[in-house]
Every structure is written in C-alpha cells, then in structure tokens.
Design a protein around this motif. Structure first.
Motif, mmCIF file in Angstrom:
data_model
loop_
_atom_site.group_PDB
_atom_site.id
_atom_site.type_symbol
_atom_site.label_atom_id
_atom_site.label_comp_id
_atom_site.label_asym_id
_atom_site.label_seq_id
_atom_site.Cartn_x
_atom_site.Cartn_y
_atom_site.Cartn_z
ATOM 1 N N ARG A 1 45.723 43.441 54.165
ATOM 2 C CA ARG A 1 45.631 44.321 52.997
ATOM 3 C C ARG A 1 46.972 44.480 52.298
ATOM 4 O O ARG A 1 47.037 44.613 51.067
ATOM 5 C CB ARG A 1 45.113 45.690 53.443
ATOM 6 C CG ARG A 1 44.918 46.696 52.316
ATOM 7 C CD ARG A 1 44.179 47.927 52.806
ATOM 8 N NE ARG A 1 44.896 48.678 53.806
ATOM 9 C CZ ARG A 1 44.481 48.872 55.064
ATOM 10 N NH1 ARG A 1 43.349 48.353 55.479
ATOM 11 N NH2 ARG A 1 45.199 49.589 55.915
ATOM 12 N N ARG B 1 39.686 44.675 41.142
ATOM 13 C CA ARG B 1 39.085 43.939 42.252
ATOM 14 C C ARG B 1 37.677 43.470 41.906
ATOM 15 O O ARG B 1 36.910 44.190 41.255
ATOM 16 C CB ARG B 1 39.048 44.820 43.495
ATOM 17 C CG ARG B 1 38.156 46.036 43.377
ATOM 18 C CD ARG B 1 38.273 46.939 44.584
ATOM 19 N NE ARG B 1 39.581 47.561 44.685
ATOM 20 C CZ ARG B 1 39.940 48.377 45.663
ATOM 21 N NH1 ARG B 1 39.093 48.658 46.620
ATOM 22 N NH2 ARG B 1 41.148 48.905 45.685
ATOM 23 N N GLN C 1 31.329 42.349 45.316
ATOM 24 C CA GLN C 1 30.701 41.437 46.260
ATOM 25 C C GLN C 1 29.725 40.534 45.526
ATOM 26 O O GLN C 1 28.936 40.985 44.700
ATOM 27 C CB GLN C 1 29.970 42.224 47.350
ATOM 28 C CG GLN C 1 29.364 41.342 48.444
ATOM 29 C CD GLN C 1 28.843 42.162 49.615
ATOM 30 O OE1 GLN C 1 29.314 43.273 49.854
ATOM 31 N NE2 GLN C 1 27.868 41.644 50.326
ATOM 32 N N VAL D 1 32.886 36.083 46.468
ATOM 33 C CA VAL D 1 33.313 37.192 47.318
ATOM 34 C C VAL D 1 32.168 37.528 48.272
ATOM 35 O O VAL D 1 31.105 37.978 47.859
ATOM 36 C CB VAL D 1 33.687 38.424 46.471
ATOM 37 C CG1 VAL D 1 34.096 39.587 47.375
ATOM 38 C CG2 VAL D 1 34.813 38.085 45.500
ATOM 39 N N ARG E 1 33.862 42.937 50.858
ATOM 40 C CA ARG E 1 35.041 43.694 50.441
ATOM 41 C C ARG E 1 35.048 44.978 51.248
ATOM 42 O O ARG E 1 34.145 45.778 51.162
ATOM 43 C CB ARG E 1 34.960 43.995 48.946
ATOM 44 C CG ARG E 1 36.218 44.604 48.381
ATOM 45 C CD ARG E 1 36.056 44.911 46.910
ATOM 46 N NE ARG E 1 35.175 46.060 46.710
ATOM 47 C CZ ARG E 1 34.689 46.434 45.529
ATOM 48 N NH1 ARG E 1 34.948 45.719 44.465
ATOM 49 N NH2 ARG E 1 33.928 47.500 45.432
ATOM 50 N N GLN E 2 36.075 45.145 52.063
ATOM 51 C CA GLN E 2 36.101 46.292 52.953
ATOM 52 C C GLN E 2 37.519 46.770 53.174
ATOM 53 O O GLN E 2 38.381 46.012 53.617
ATOM 54 C CB GLN E 2 35.459 45.919 54.306
ATOM 55 C CG GLN E 2 35.287 47.105 55.236
ATOM 56 C CD GLN E 2 34.475 46.725 56.453
ATOM 57 O OE1 GLN E 2 33.896 45.657 56.521
ATOM 58 N NE2 GLN E 2 34.433 47.611 57.419
ATOM 59 N N LEU F 1 39.485 41.373 51.013
ATOM 60 C CA LEU F 1 38.407 40.555 50.455
ATOM 61 C C LEU F 1 38.161 39.363 51.362
ATOM 62 O O LEU F 1 39.092 38.702 51.815
ATOM 63 C CB LEU F 1 38.790 40.048 49.064
ATOM 64 C CG LEU F 1 39.060 41.091 47.976
ATOM 65 C CD1 LEU F 1 39.429 40.393 46.673
ATOM 66 C CD2 LEU F 1 37.859 41.992 47.773
ATOM 67 N N MET G 1 36.350 35.751 51.216
ATOM 68 C CA MET G 1 35.867 34.847 50.182
ATOM 69 C C MET G 1 35.538 33.481 50.775
ATOM 70 O O MET G 1 36.148 33.056 51.755
ATOM 71 C CB MET G 1 36.928 34.710 49.084
ATOM 72 C CG MET G 1 37.234 36.021 48.370
ATOM 73 S SD MET G 1 38.860 36.049 47.557
ATOM 74 C CE MET G 1 39.960 36.245 48.968
ATOM 75 N N SER H 1 43.270 38.577 43.409
ATOM 76 C CA SER H 1 43.682 38.614 44.808
ATOM 77 C C SER H 1 44.670 37.479 45.042
ATOM 78 O O SER H 1 44.846 36.599 44.191
ATOM 79 C CB SER H 1 42.474 38.457 45.739
ATOM 80 O OG SER H 1 42.865 38.565 47.103
ATOM 81 N N THR I 1 44.080 40.265 49.796
ATOM 82 C CA THR I 1 44.113 41.680 49.466
ATOM 83 C C THR I 1 43.330 41.962 48.193
ATOM 84 O O THR I 1 43.263 41.119 47.301
ATOM 85 C CB THR I 1 45.566 42.156 49.278
ATOM 86 O OG1 THR I 1 45.575 43.527 48.927
ATOM 87 C CG2 THR I 1 46.275 41.370 48.189
ATOM 88 N N ALA I 2 42.726 43.140 48.109
ATOM 89 C CA ALA I 2 42.204 43.638 46.837
ATOM 90 C C ALA I 2 43.437 44.069 46.049
ATOM 91 O O ALA I 2 44.123 45.021 46.404
ATOM 92 C CB ALA I 2 41.251 44.804 47.061
ATOM 93 N N THR J 1 39.137 48.105 60.057
ATOM 94 C CA THR J 1 37.757 47.718 59.774
ATOM 95 C C THR J 1 36.932 47.561 61.045
ATOM 96 O O THR J 1 35.724 47.395 60.987
ATOM 97 C CB THR J 1 37.727 46.381 59.017
ATOM 98 O OG1 THR J 1 38.291 45.381 59.866
ATOM 99 C CG2 THR J 1 38.521 46.456 57.727
#
Length: 270
Positions: free
Chosen positions: A119, A144, A147, A172, A175-176, A180, A182, A207, A224-225, A263
């Motif tokens: 992140r 950002r 999804q 994507v 996203r959490q 991201l 991908m 990103s 990263t977002a 996460t």
C-alpha cells in the motif's frame, strides 16, 4: 474478491525468468511508442532497473522499493540513478539525473512483505532538470479504479529491457485497504510501472506496480491505490522532505505508534 491466504508475492527489482505473454504489444518503433514517451527506464548504474513515469516536467513516479539495495537494505545513492524517458532500442527521448527522492513516510523496506508494505510502496523522484521536450508529455493521475474496471500497464522487464510493452486487456480483480489486485502481466523490471485507466479514451495513471503474485494459481500484479499515497508524497515534497544530492531543509519523520490495518492475507518472502 478479497486478498486470500494463498497469495504468493515476489519483489520485482532483480532479474528472473518467465514466459512471454502474447497479449503484450512491444512498443519498439517510433510510431508505436509515440504516446508513451513519458514512461521510461530508471537505471541504477548497471546494477538493475525499474520503470518510472513522468507526472510533471521534473517529477517521476515509481515504486519505493526500487530505491533500496536488496542486500544491504540501504537507500540507493541518487548519483547512481538516471531516468531514460522513452528508452527504446538504445536511445532515449531525454536523459536526466535525479536531484531528490521522496519515499512514502510509512514505507518500510526491511519489513516482511505485507499489504501495508504494498500500500505504501510508492516514491517520487525530482529530476535535476525538467524535461521540456514536446514529444515527452507527463501523464495525469486519476482516482482509484473500481473492481472490474479495465486497466493497462506500460513497463520494461528483464526480457523486454530495450523497449517498453503495453498490455491493455487486464482488469482490477480486487481492491482492499489500499491494495489493488490486477490481472496485468508483470515481471522483473516492471517495478514502479504505471497502471493506466482508459476512461474517456484518455490514459491516466491510477496505480504503480509493487509486486507480482499468485492468487488461486493465477498470476496477478499488486499495486497501491494511488490517490491518497500520491497526495501524501506531494505534501512531503512541498515541505522539503526527502533525500538526495542537495541538502533538504527537513528530513523524513518516522511516525511512531500509527495504527496499521491488515487484509488478513498471508504473504511469503521469496
């Protein structure tokens, strides 16, 4: 889809081997690469390279881990770093030394690979001199992506080091908490590569590539977002933080006791 315990992460600075992906378009001609001249190679005096992107005439966006030596874990001296804008088949549209680097204040290179590390894996490089070349137009950034949104990546890699390649067909997947996931194809050297949204037909950076991974047996890219970390970096730059060839008015401050989220994914150091 969230990040699951089956995620296996690899950092992208050093060399390695992987199969080519047929969906990649190699941008090795003047015509093919014309729109992507602001994407360039960051060279580290023969010891490796990453991908970086011009977002202002004197600012290059890349991944924070590109600026650390994997063996010593020390920051790489900036007098060994050169940005080669639009590098293609032995020539660049512009060559620039780096004056100053600002790494996200919460990034910790020595920590185990985790969601928090991905992140915050973003940095800005301030060039010694702006690139005022009419063929090299800095890219804008955007909020950002959602999804399922289609994105693309332009990157150099160990098996395509002399010209960048474009992949426009990835999306994507998740996203959490600022990370991201991908479906983009990335490999060693792709660290710091820009991830683009093509909403409205205009490429904007949403990103940067931090790592490659496997999720349920499928190769994915992690990044990263960008919106919040980039705003933080611009603030650090404005107040004179960072390190480089010229003394800075202030230095980066480590934040102690800051709350960290996770996460729940299990990351494994390669």
């Amino acid at each position: 889809m969230g990040l699951r315990a089956s995620v296996f992460v690899l950092a992208l600075l050093a060399g390695g081997a992987a199969a080519q992906d047929g969906r990649l378009e190699r941008l090795d001609t003047t015509e093919a690469g014309r729109a992507w001249e602001a994407v360039g190679r960051l060279d580290f005096r023969g010891s490796g390279f990453c991908t970086g992107t011009l977002i202002a005439p004197d600012l290059v966006l890349t991944a924070a881990h590109c600026l650390f030596d994997r063996q010593t874990k020390a920051r790489i001296a900036l007098d060994s770093v050169e940005f080669l804008a639009g590098w293609r088949n032995g020539r660049a549209s512009a060559y620039r030394a780096v004056r100053r680097a600002v790494v996200h204040p919460d990034y910790r290179f020595g920590e185990a690979i985790s969601a928090a590390r991905v992140r915050n894996d973003v940095a800005l490089l301030e060039l010694q001199h702006p690139i005022n070349n009419t063929t090299v137009t800095p890219f804008d950034t955007a909020a950002r992506p959602g999804q399922g949104e289609a994105v693309g990546v332009v990157s150099y890699a160990h098996d395509r080091a002399e010209a960048p390649s474009l992949q426009e067909v990835c999306d994507v997947m998740a996203r959490q908490q600022g990370v991201l996931v991908m479906s983009c194809d990335v490999d060693f050297g792709s660290s710091g590569a820009p991830i683009f949204s093509f909403a409205g037909g205009i490429p904007r950076i949403v990103s940067v590539v931090s790592a490659k991974a496997e999720l349920d047996g499928r190769r994915v890219a992690l990044g990263t977002a960008l919106d919040e970390p980039l705003a933080r970096l611009r603030g650090e730059l404005a107040r004179g933080a960072g390190y480089g060839l010229d003394p800075s008015p202030t230095v980066n401050r480590l934040r102690v006791g800051q709350e960290r989220r996770d996460t729940g994914a299990k990351f494994i150091r390669p």
